[in-house]
Design a protein around this motif. Sequence first.
Motif, PDB file in Angstrom:
ATOM      1  N   PHE A  92      43.186  36.382  48.516  1.00 31.59           N
ATOM      2  CA  PHE A  92      43.931  35.342  47.787  1.00 31.59           C
ATOM      3  C   PHE A  92      44.384  34.179  48.667  1.00 31.59           C
ATOM      4  CE2 PHE A  92      45.665  39.499  45.882  1.00 31.59           C
ATOM      5  CZ  PHE A  92      44.570  39.667  45.064  1.00 31.59           C
ATOM      6  N   GLY A  93      44.164  34.275  49.955  1.00 37.18           N
ATOM      7  CA  GLY A  93      44.701  33.271  50.876  1.00 37.18           C
ATOM      8  C   GLY A  93      45.830  33.886  51.687  1.00 37.18           C
ATOM      9  N   HIS A 106      40.376  33.403  44.993  1.00 39.54           N
ATOM     10  CA  HIS A 106      40.867  32.788  46.229  1.00 39.54           C
ATOM     11  C   HIS A 106      41.206  31.321  46.006  1.00 39.54           C
ATOM     12  CE1 HIS A 106      40.976  31.379  50.395  1.00 39.54           C
ATOM     13  NE2 HIS A 106      41.150  32.644  50.755  1.00 39.54           N
ATOM     14  N   SER A 120      45.089  29.839  46.180  1.00 37.79           N
ATOM     15  CA  SER A 120      45.424  29.101  47.403  1.00 37.79           C
ATOM     16  C   SER A 120      45.135  27.608  47.282  1.00 37.79           C
ATOM     17  CB  SER A 120      44.650  29.693  48.594  1.00 37.79           C
ATOM     18  OG  SER A 120      43.264  29.585  48.371  1.00 37.79           O
TER      19      SER A 120
END
Length: 679
Positions: free
Chosen positions: A286-287, A437, A441
């Motif tokens: 996901f960052g 992602h 983010s």
Amino acid sequence: MKSYYRIILISYFITLSVVTKNTFAQTGWEVCSQGKTNNQNYSPNYSMITPHNPFNVVHYKLYFDLYNNFLTPFPRSFNASEVVTFRVDTALSSIHLDAVNTSLTIDSVGLSAISFTHTNNNINIQLDNMYQPDDTVSVKIFYRHLNVSDQAFYVGNGFVFTTNAPEGARKWFPCVDHPSDKATFELIAKFPSTVKFGSNGRLADSVQIADTIYHHWISRDPIATYLMTLSGKVNYNLDILYWQNPFSPGDSIPVRFYWNTGENISNLNNIKTQIMPMMTHYSNLFGEYPFEKNGFATLNNLFPWGGMEDQSLIHLCPNCWDEALVAHEFGHQWFGDLISPATWSDVWLNEGFATYCEALWLEYTNGYSAYKQEINIHAQNYFGGNPGWPIYNPSWSVVTPGINTLYNFAITYVKGSCVLHMLRYVVGDSLFFEILHSYASDPIYKYDIVNTSILNDKVNSVTGEDYDWFFDQWVYSPNHPVYQNTYSFSGSNMDWDVALTINQTQQNTVFFEMPVEIKIKFFDLTDTTFIAMNDTNNRLFSFHFNKQPTELVFDPNNEIVLKISNTVLVSANEDENIPSEFILEQNYPNPFNPNTIIRYQLPETGFVTLKVFDVLGNEVAALVNEEKTAGSYEIEFNSHSDESQNLPAGRQGLSSGIYFYQLKVENKFIETKKLVLMK
Ligand SMILES: [Zn+2]
């Protein structure tokens, strides 16, 4: 946020050689704690004014004297002051803040505030000037929290904590209590020195004077008000570990564990061990972990939830060092905290994603089958509790519904999770994880707010295709598809056809366009799987094979987890579908006396004759002599009748012996078969 829940499910998966039938019978329910069912952190009146403020709060700074709350008789009252700093969007000379009258008494105001009224759970503050757009203004409010139990500020037995979701923050500090108005947060609080205490962000400073300690917590990152929190306890246990940030070598992020003596140490230690790879894994997905610390605190039985994803300080029920619960709440640090819902209509972007994170963590630790098993359980829970409303409800952005609606487990949690699984199935793993992602983010949205159409746009932009239809069906429409499919096999030797009709029968929602995996099994025990795009209802799919099929399995991997499905083999002549080829079947019975049935199929319209001849080639009956449309037909041949069968004049019946019947479709098809009359 997560409730306690239990699942009972009974599932049958029946596979017979010619009939594939999925029958689900299950029930699921939540066992709600007393606090959850009594939670009063919402009111239909609360949300009416907050979304359209002409200003945007940028910072809350709170000064709390909580010294007495930790001592017998544990009063809920405390004295406080607050500085609210906001940026003006539209010229104004007064502001409204949410502040519940039954919890808070306002004593006075200062800085740019000159007077106030406090009615109907709103403070109307008159400012000392007409302020213009982009002006930054601060007001100070001196107030008291009253000695009331308000389901937001909890005091009990040496414990003090808050839990806000969705609209409880306004019970312990005046604020714009709407998730779209995020602000940085700062808390300076006074306690007995025996208290360990946590809040959002980082501990900037602690000062001890004799038996009194002052903590100063600062969150540099903006927070939605429902995620602002504090928790403390006399003689709390506190362990601090450090996550070595692989994205910034040499950098580490503290992970605080506040826990109660007597809790299961091995479970606690498991979480301490697992949180490090979880932080790394989620950061990869996901960052990079977005906050300056991570933390967990177990509370006491007053806590109404299983867990609450307060930003950078997750709260858990007592002794709830449960890996699935932590996987859920920690997922919220991205989904809900870093990117917060623009309105409560978007609450599934929190809970659906956090619930999906539970499955993703299982996939990381135990493999894809564990992930899929978890998704199947989510689907069972949906079917056990589906109340029939869609995931996205526009009215929730105007009037916040009751928590049993807003946080409905079947819809907001598990249906949301299942929809993410189906999105993964539809776009494929690679694009799906790129979507996750990029969505979590995106610099435009992180530390800010998102809504469902932003997610939809993200799916479209990452894939380069239009997936509005997917959202229309699964997010904006209620319920699920109900499939009643039929299929048939026909052919011989090395020439076989499969005809499949995919039919949806649901009346309570839209047609669901979906790609569907179809698996065909063959007599030689091999199989093949392919995808049929079910884009219109009742569509016939035809497939040709050079070996005999024995079974068709619809959606063999149960990728469309939110469906009821029944797929039945029908014999060719019962199939109302258009046949795929010309067929003249053997008559039945044969030998016969005096009646027999002859069946035939036409894949297209043509002029048809069906005649019976004796062994010398004399025509003894003309059963059909006309144009026929495509379809399956049968006709009865009676050897006695000379009227209905159009026998030549004078013939009263046929004698025993061998005859031939011939189907002829003009310019297209001719076939002859033998039949035996035995008197
Ligand atoms: Zn949650």
